[in-house]
Design a protein around this motif. Structure first.
Motif, PDB file in Angstrom:
ATOM      1  N   PRO A   1       0.802  -1.231   0.000  1.00 28.47           N
ATOM      2  CA  PRO A   1       0.000   0.000   0.000  1.00 28.47           C
ATOM      3  C   PRO A   1       0.829   1.274   0.000  1.00 28.47           C
ATOM      4  CG  PRO A   1       0.012  -0.982   2.187  1.00 28.47           C
ATOM      5  CD  PRO A   1       0.692  -1.963   1.285  1.00 28.47           C
ATOM      6  N   THR A   2       2.096   1.196   0.397  1.00 25.94           N
ATOM      7  CA  THR A   2       2.910   2.412   0.469  1.00 25.94           C
ATOM      8  C   THR A   2       3.624   2.721  -0.842  1.00 25.94           C
ATOM      9  OG1 THR A   2       4.829   1.157   1.289  1.00 25.94           O
ATOM     10  CG2 THR A   2       3.299   2.046   2.932  1.00 25.94           C
ATOM     11  N   LEU A   3       3.580   1.805  -1.801  1.00 25.05           N
ATOM     12  CA  LEU A   3       4.244   2.031  -3.085  1.00 25.05           C
ATOM     13  C   LEU A   3       3.309   2.747  -4.048  1.00 25.05           C
ATOM     14  CD1 LEU A   3       6.240  -1.255  -3.864  1.00 25.05           C
ATOM     15  CD2 LEU A   3       6.973   0.781  -2.626  1.00 25.05           C
ATOM     16  N   THR A   4       3.801   3.813  -4.654  1.00 22.26           N
ATOM     17  CA  THR A   4       3.009   4.501  -5.670  1.00 22.26           C
ATOM     18  C   THR A   4       2.766   3.598  -6.859  1.00 22.26           C
ATOM     19  OG1 THR A   4       3.987   6.612  -5.008  1.00 22.26           O
ATOM     20  CG2 THR A   4       2.911   6.533  -7.159  1.00 22.26           C
ATOM     21  N   LEU A   5       3.766   2.791  -7.215  1.00 22.71           N
ATOM     22  CA  LEU A   5       3.654   1.857  -8.331  1.00 22.71           C
ATOM     23  C   LEU A   5       3.886   0.436  -7.815  1.00 22.71           C
ATOM     24  CD1 LEU A   5       5.706   3.849 -10.994  1.00 22.71           C
ATOM     25  CD2 LEU A   5       3.221   3.544 -10.960  1.00 22.71           C
ATOM     26  N   PRO A   6       2.830  -0.257  -7.373  1.00 23.61           N
ATOM     27  CA  PRO A   6       3.011  -1.632  -6.889  1.00 23.61           C
ATOM     28  C   PRO A   6       3.627  -2.560  -7.932  1.00 23.61           C
ATOM     29  CG  PRO A   6       0.873  -0.779  -6.239  1.00 23.61           C
ATOM     30  CD  PRO A   6       1.453   0.227  -7.197  1.00 23.61           C
ATOM     31  N   HIS A   7       3.386  -2.292  -9.216  1.00 17.37           N
ATOM     32  CA  HIS A   7       4.078  -3.060 -10.253  1.00 17.37           C
ATOM     33  C   HIS A   7       5.083  -2.165 -10.969  1.00 17.37           C
ATOM     34  CE1 HIS A   7       5.175  -5.552 -13.599  1.00 17.37           C
ATOM     35  NE2 HIS A   7       4.554  -6.573 -13.043  1.00 17.37           N
ATOM     36  N   GLY A   8       4.619  -1.237 -11.787  1.00 16.29           N
ATOM     37  CA  GLY A   8       5.504  -0.284 -12.443  1.00 16.29           C
ATOM     38  C   GLY A   8       5.985  -0.678 -13.819  1.00 16.29           C
TER      39      GLY A   8
ATOM     40  N   TYR B   1       7.774  -7.243 -10.773  1.00 19.10           N
ATOM     41  CA  TYR B   1       6.905  -6.319 -10.053  1.00 19.10           C
ATOM     42  C   TYR B   1       7.668  -5.616  -8.927  1.00 19.10           C
ATOM     43  CZ  TYR B   1       6.636 -10.741  -7.470  1.00 19.10           C
ATOM     44  OH  TYR B   1       6.954 -11.919  -6.840  1.00 19.10           O
ATOM     45  N   ALA B   2       7.210  -4.421  -8.592  1.00 17.23           N
ATOM     46  CA  ALA B   2       7.714  -3.649  -7.451  1.00 17.23           C
ATOM     47  C   ALA B   2       9.216  -3.402  -7.503  1.00 17.23           C
ATOM     48  CB  ALA B   2       7.337  -4.346  -6.128  1.00 17.23           C
ATOM     49  N   LEU B   3       9.747  -3.136  -8.696  1.00 18.61           N
ATOM     50  CA  LEU B   3      11.183  -2.860  -8.825  1.00 18.61           C
ATOM     51  C   LEU B   3      11.498  -1.371  -8.951  1.00 18.61           C
ATOM     52  CD1 LEU B   3      12.405  -5.707 -11.216  1.00 18.61           C
ATOM     53  CD2 LEU B   3      12.392  -5.649  -8.715  1.00 18.61           C
ATOM     54  N   VAL B   4      10.474  -0.537  -9.059  1.00 16.19           N
ATOM     55  CA  VAL B   4      10.715   0.900  -9.198  1.00 16.19           C
ATOM     56  C   VAL B   4      11.542   1.461  -8.040  1.00 16.19           C
ATOM     57  CG1 VAL B   4       9.615   3.173  -9.300  1.00 16.19           C
ATOM     58  CG2 VAL B   4       8.705   1.293 -10.664  1.00 16.19           C
ATOM     59  N   PRO B   5      11.278   1.077  -6.774  1.00 18.16           N
ATOM     60  CA  PRO B   5      12.054   1.669  -5.667  1.00 18.16           C
ATOM     61  C   PRO B   5      13.547   1.383  -5.730  1.00 18.16           C
ATOM     62  CG  PRO B   5      10.048   0.650  -4.837  1.00 18.16           C
ATOM     63  CD  PRO B   5      10.180   0.223  -6.266  1.00 18.16           C
ATOM     64  N   VAL B   6      13.956   0.271  -6.349  1.00 19.80           N
ATOM     65  CA  VAL B   6      15.376  -0.074  -6.345  1.00 19.80           C
ATOM     66  C   VAL B   6      16.086   0.320  -7.640  1.00 19.80           C
ATOM     67  CG1 VAL B   6      15.069  -1.989  -4.738  1.00 19.80           C
ATOM     68  CG2 VAL B   6      14.879  -2.419  -7.183  1.00 19.80           C
TER      69      VAL B   6
ATOM     70  N   THR C   1       0.967   7.884 -10.469  1.00 21.13           N
ATOM     71  CA  THR C   1       0.077   7.683  -9.332  1.00 21.13           C
ATOM     72  C   THR C   1      -0.289   6.204  -9.252  1.00 21.13           C
ATOM     73  OG1 THR C   1      -2.005   7.963 -10.548  1.00 21.13           O
ATOM     74  CG2 THR C   1      -0.887   9.980  -9.804  1.00 21.13           C
ATOM     75  N   ARG C   2      -1.128   5.862  -8.288  1.00 23.47           N
ATOM     76  CA  ARG C   2      -1.595   4.471  -8.169  1.00 23.47           C
ATOM     77  C   ARG C   2      -2.408   4.068  -9.398  1.00 23.47           C
ATOM     78  NH1 ARG C   2      -0.047   1.126  -3.746  1.00 23.47           N
ATOM     79  NH2 ARG C   2      -2.157   0.434  -3.305  1.00 23.47           N
ATOM     80  N   LYS C   3      -2.996   5.043 -10.083  1.00 17.55           N
ATOM     81  CA  LYS C   3      -3.773   4.725 -11.279  1.00 17.55           C
ATOM     82  C   LYS C   3      -2.892   4.485 -12.509  1.00 17.55           C
ATOM     83  CE  LYS C   3      -8.369   6.664 -10.446  1.00 17.55           C
ATOM     84  NZ  LYS C   3      -9.407   7.586 -10.993  1.00 17.55           N
TER      85      LYS C   3
ATOM     86  N   SER D   1      -1.508   0.768 -17.346  1.00 19.10           N
ATOM     87  CA  SER D   1      -0.744  -0.337 -17.936  1.00 19.10           C
ATOM     88  C   SER D   1      -1.618  -1.567 -18.120  1.00 19.10           C
ATOM     89  CB  SER D   1       0.457  -0.680 -17.042  1.00 19.10           C
ATOM     90  OG  SER D   1       1.300   0.436 -16.863  1.00 19.10           O
ATOM     91  N   LEU D   2      -2.499  -1.833 -17.150  1.00 17.06           N
ATOM     92  CA  LEU D   2      -3.433  -2.953 -17.277  1.00 17.06           C
ATOM     93  C   LEU D   2      -4.354  -2.745 -18.480  1.00 17.06           C
ATOM     94  CD1 LEU D   2      -4.778  -5.564 -16.217  1.00 17.06           C
ATOM     95  CD2 LEU D   2      -6.217  -4.101 -14.769  1.00 17.06           C
ATOM     96  N   GLY D   3      -4.824  -1.510 -18.669  1.00 21.26           N
ATOM     97  CA  GLY D   3      -5.692  -1.214 -19.805  1.00 21.26           C
ATOM     98  C   GLY D   3      -5.006  -1.466 -21.134  1.00 21.26           C
TER      99      GLY D   3
END
Length: 625
Positions: free
Chosen positions: A436-443, A463-468, A493-495, A500-502
């Motif tokens: 929940p704290t990641l802006t981009l849970p996947h990215g 998934y979730a590699l943006v922070p690193v 943003t979270r959206k 990307s899903l769309g």
């Protein structure tokens, strides 16, 4: 002007100083290009290379065929970058062309260096970076190429010594061979105004004086290189001095030990030898030699229930290059236990310090969902990181949608595609909940990061590699930064993951690759959402769907249209109007392949389009402000 654009501008200016071939032979050049195309696999980005042949390949400086380079109305080269190309490079067909510049960067070519490249006698610039070329380059590979100015071979798996024929190029001004596995000493390059990059290889010895004015960054990652601009080389007799000092210290230590032993009168306990888990592993003279003298020497397993193996075993395993992409290379490693793993090698992953990196990887290791590819282990080194996961033999969604058809890769029918997108939606919803704290849970959600198991159930990867990831690299290559809010307003943003899903939904339904994901993305499908919008607006909805799906049942077509609507609402350009993930997942879950809904009564494509306008839940938004 960007560095890349400036580089190409300089090349074109240099070419203008030479005699440019006449455009009267363009039809013959087109024949040669078609012959070259036949040697490639997956040439989907070269669709306009076809019969009937064009009379001219260029209109002024604008190419008629994709990837051609033009100058003053004349064909002068090829720039086929980021097109997913692989196969054999047919040099014989290219030798019939007036090639001044030739680039295959950011593709999937593998195998040995095309040693007959010297047949391209007019070549000024060669770009083969970011592929999976391997093996040794013959010493005479560039013999006779006296006009060559730029050679870019970086980010491959070349090994052996740097070919001496590079010394035979009097006009060479730019040589880039970084991120390979070259060994041995640097040749004594003599060319004036030469810029080089030898970083991250296994080179050794003193840097030649002629290269001592280069940047230090051009040599880092070669632990046995020395001399200006790096640290000075140690004197040759230093080893002898060290041995004398060591002998003297050893003698005193031995005498002291004997005295202490006599005093203690054998009261000391026997010494116990303990194997250190952090000891350095021996180096191997193969493509994995990069990892010798590593900082920590061990793999960190994120879960206790995984098979355990050491880095040494992983490096000894038989390996197969899977892909070399914008983040790094991926290998399949088959262990003696019979299990296979994928090893992903990252260099642009230094956004977090060591402790923060470990914590983030442990956090990812705690994730568990049927539609997520689990992280097995990781390896930390300041210069690079390894992420290890299980090998998924059935390949990616991208390979099934856009790869060559074969008995082992049948066409994906509608029920299979619906099951895949449902699994992706569930996995993405789990990431949103657990991170929940990641802006981009996947990215970085795209079809090549959706793997398919033997039953065609999806497994989301990367998934979730943006922070690193290094921020500049992430913003240049990751899918989230191709979104409207990123390209227009420089924010995510979270959206953004919903966008990307769309796009993934539209790609799955249409069978068309979103070319805007590529660095040089152009063409009619560059913005896939805009293309779908334009087709549906003309009431040709049936033309949107991939013909490889089973389109026989109108009930299925109704469900496809519902999913099309969901996809368009997910990749709505106006972020405020874009659906949230929970609503998208809920609507996707409502779809059922056995549901012969009211759409079954519609027979024409126009009726299918108009039915979408009558849906009661929400107006089918096509706006692209």
């Amino acid at each position: 002007m960007s560095d890349n654009t400036r580089s190409w501008f300089i090349v074109l200016c240099l070419l203008s100083a030479y005699t440019i071939p006449s455009s009267s032979d363009d039809k013959n050049y087109a024949k040669s290009l078609l012959k070259f195309k036949q040697s490639l696999t997956n040439p989907t980005m070269l669709q306009n290379w076809k019969e009937p042949l064009v009379d001219k390949l260029c209109f002024r400086n604008t190419p008629i065929w994709t990837g051609c380079l033009c100058l003053n109305g004349s064909f002068i080269g090829l720039r086929l970058e980021g097109m997913g190309l692989q196969g054999k490079i047919d040099i014989d067909s290219l030798s019939e062309l007036p090639l001044f510049s030739f680039s295959l960067m950011h593709n999937n070519f593998s195998g040995p260096f095309p040693s007959d490249i010297k047949k391209l006698g007019k070549l000024r610039s060669l770009y083969l970076a970011n592929n999976s070329f391997s093996g040794e380059i013959p010493d005479n590979a560039f013999s006779g190429m006296k006009f060559m100015k730029k050679v870019v071979l970086s980010h491959n798996l070349f090994r052996g010594k740097i070919p001496m024929s590079l010394m035979e190029m009097p006009r060479l001004v730019d040589l880039q061979v970084q991120d390979n596995l070259f060994v041995g000493r640097l040749p004594d390059f003599w060319q004036e105004n030469l810029t080089v990059n030898f970083s991250y290889n296994n080179l050794e010895g003193r840097i030649p004086v002629k290269l001592s004015n280069q940047k230090a960054s051009s040599f880092i990652g070669n632990i046995n290189l020395c001399g200006k601009p790096l640290d000075p080389c140690k004197p040759k007799n230093s080893a002898l001095k060290i041995s004398f000092i060591a002998a003297a210290v050893g003698g005193f230590a031995l005498a002291a030990f004997i005295i202490i032993l006599l005093i203690c009168r054998r009261r000391a306990k026997p010494l116990q030898y303990v194997k250190s888990v952090d000891m350095e592993k021996p180096s191997y003279n193969n493509k994995h030699e990069t990892y010798k003298n590593n900082e920590h020497g061990k793999l960190y397993f994120v879960k206790n229930d995984n098979e355990r193996f050491e880095l040494e075993e992983l490096l000894k395993a038989s390996a197969q290059v899977l892909v070399s992409g914008s983040f790094g290379s991926s290998y399949k490693a088959a262990l003696h236990s019979g299990k296979s793993y994928v090893v992903r090698r990252f260099r642009q992953m230094n956004n977090l310090g060591k402790e923060e990196f470990y914590e983030h990887m442990r956090r990812l290791g705690r994730l568990s969902h049927p539609n997520l590819l689990p992280l097995v282990a990781f390896y930390y080194r300041k210069e690079e990181k390894l992420l290890i996961s299980h090998f998924v033999a059935n390949g990616s969604l991208a390979s099934h949608l856009h790869g060559n058809r074969s008995p082992n890769h049948p066409c994906l029918d509608w029920p299979t595609r619906l099951r895949i997108i449902k699994g992706v939606a569930r996995g993405l919803a789990y990431l949103f909940k657990e991170l929940p704290t990641l802006t981009l849970p996947h990215g970085h959600l795209k079809s090549s990061n959706v793997l398919l198991d033997g039953k065609y159930e999806p497994l989301i990867a990367d998934y979730a590699l943006v922070p690193v990831m290094n921020k500049n690299h992430a913003q240049q290559f990751m899918v989230a930064y191709k979104s409207p809010e990123s390209t227009q307003n420089d924010r995510v943003t979270r959206k953004t993951d919903v966008w990307s899903l769309g796009i993934l939904i539209l790609e799955l339904l249409t069978g068309k690759f979103p070319a805007n994901y590529l660095r040089q993305g152009r063409g009619p499908n560059a913005d896939l959402a805009t293309w779908v919008d334009s087709v549906v607006r003309e009431e040709w909805t049936g033309e949107v769907f991939d013909k490889d799906m089973n389109l026989g049942r109108h009930g299925d077509q109704g469900q496809m249209l519902r999913l099309l609507k969901i996809g368009m609402c997910c990749c709505e350009w106006n972020e405020e109007k874009r659906w949230g993930l929970s609503e998208a997942v809920e609507r996707i879950e409502e779809l059922d392949i056995s549901d012969d809904d009211d759409y079954s009564s519609y027979a024409s494509e126009g009726d299918l389009y108009h039915s979408s306008r009558e849906m009661s839940d929400e107006e089918f938004s096509f706006s692209r402000a």
